[in-house]
Design a protein around this motif. Structure first.
Motif, short mmCIF file in Angstrom:
data_model
loop_
_atom_site.label_atom_id
_atom_site.label_comp_id
_atom_site.label_asym_id
_atom_site.label_seq_id
_atom_site.Cartn_x
_atom_site.Cartn_y
_atom_site.Cartn_z
N UNK A 290 0.92 -1.28 -0.05
CA UNK A 290 -0.07 0.03 -0.13
C UNK A 290 0.89 1.18 -0.14
N UNK A 291 2.14 1.16 0.50
CA UNK A 291 2.96 2.46 0.60
C UNK A 291 3.99 2.14 -0.64
N UNK A 292 3.72 1.61 -1.53
CA UNK A 292 4.65 1.50 -2.80
C UNK A 292 5.35 2.85 -3.14
N UNK A 293 6.66 2.87 -3.68
CA UNK A 293 7.22 3.96 -4.07
C UNK A 293 6.82 3.78 -5.60
N UNK A 294 6.09 4.96 -5.82
CA UNK A 294 5.63 5.12 -7.33
C UNK A 294 6.12 6.46 -7.88
N UNK A 295 5.98 7.49 -7.02
CA UNK A 295 6.31 8.80 -7.14
C UNK A 295 7.25 9.47 -6.22
N UNK A 296 7.92 10.55 -6.45
CA UNK A 296 8.77 11.04 -5.41
C UNK A 296 8.08 11.52 -4.19
N UNK A 297 6.78 11.98 -4.43
CA UNK A 297 6.26 12.30 -3.18
C UNK A 297 5.64 11.38 -2.17
N UNK A 298 5.95 10.03 -2.90
CA UNK A 298 5.72 8.75 -1.88
C UNK A 298 6.71 8.52 -1.05
N UNK A 299 7.78 9.25 -1.12
CA UNK A 299 9.07 9.11 -0.14
C UNK A 299 8.47 9.73 1.34
N UNK A 300 7.34 10.30 1.31
CA UNK A 300 6.83 10.83 2.54
C UNK A 300 6.36 9.79 3.29
N UNK A 301 6.15 8.47 2.86
CA UNK A 301 5.77 7.27 3.44
C UNK A 301 6.77 6.40 3.95
#
Length: 200
Positions: A69-80
Motif C-alpha cells: 500500500x505504501x509502494x514507491x511510485x512517485x517522488x512524493x511517496x517518499x513521505x511514507x
C-alpha cells in the motif's frame, strides 16, 4: 573495493593489503599509509593523483518498497518512508543531499529533516538493502548491488557529484612495486566496469 580484493591477493600474494576508512585527510609524512582513494572536486595538487571515476546519486531502496500500500511510485511517496542520510560529503556545500534531490524532482510533500543518519555512504546503502528506508545512494559504489537486484533505483532523476574519485600518493612512491601493482590492478578493474556498463 572490498569484494574485489581477493582478486588482487590472488595476483599478488606477496602484498599484504591493509584498509583504513575514515573521513580525515592522510598525512603521508606522519601516517603509515602508501596510497589513498580520495573523493575530491579537483585533482590533488600535492600528490601524484589518477582519476578513477565520477560519481552520481539517486534514491535507492529494497525492491520490497516498490510493493504494498505504501509502494514507491512517485517522488512524493517518499513521505511514507524513512530517508537515509549520508554525511560523508558535509564538507562540500554543493554536494547533492535529499533536499536538493527532492527540489529537482518537484517533491514538495516530503520532510527531508527526518530519517536515519550515517557517516559513510556504504552504511546507508546497506540499511536500504535491509529495507530500513530509502538512501540517496552513490551509483558507482552501488552498481553491483543494483545489478544483483539487492537494491533498486525507483526514479530516473540522477544528480552528479561535482567530486570524483582519485587514487593518490606522494610522487616519490610512484615506482614502488606495491604501488605499481595496486595501481595497475585497480585501473584495470575500473576499465572493465566502464566497458561493461554505463552507470552515469
Amino acid at each position: 573495493l572490498i569484494p574485489r580484493l581477493h582478486k588482487f591477493s590472488a595476483l599478488h600474494p606477496d602484498v599484504d593489503v591493509r584498509i583504513a576508512t575514515n573521513l580525515s585527510l592522510v598525512d603521508f609524512q606522519r601516517d603509515d599509509v602508501d596510497a589513498v582513494i580520495r573523493l575530491s572536486k579537483e585533482r590533488p595538487i600535492d600528490l601524484e593523483a589518477i582519476k578513477l571515476c565520477d560519481e552520481a546519486v539517486t534514491p535507492m531502496c529494497s525492491p520490497h518498497l516498490l510493493e504494498g500500500p505504501d509502494a514507491l511510485k512517485t517522488p512524493n511517496d517518499l513521505s511514507k518512508h524513512v530517508l537515509l542520510h549520508n554525511h560523508s560529503m558535509d564538507y562540500d556545500p554543493d554536494a547533492p543531499v535529499w533536499r536538493s534531490w527532492l527540489n529537482a524532482a518537484g517533491a514538495s510533500d516530503v520532510d527531508d529533516s527526518r530519517g536515519t543518519h550515517f557517516s559513510l555512504p556504504d552504511h546507508g546503502l546497506q540499511a536500504s538493502m535491509d529495507g530500513e528506508g530509502v538512501v540517496l545512494g552513490w551509483r558507482f559504489l552501488a552498481r553491483k548491488h543494483v545489478a544483483a537486484g539487492r537494491v533498486v533505483e525507483p526514479f530516473d532523476l540522477v544528480l552528479p557529484l561535482e567530486s570524483s574519485f582519485y587514487l593518490a600518493y606522494p610522487e616519490a612512491y610512484t615506482r614502488r612495486p606495491n604501488i605499481v601493482s595496486f595501481r595497475e590492478w585497480l585501473l584495470n578493474e575500473i576499465r572493465e566496469d566502464m566497458n561493461t556498463e554505463n552507470f552515469l
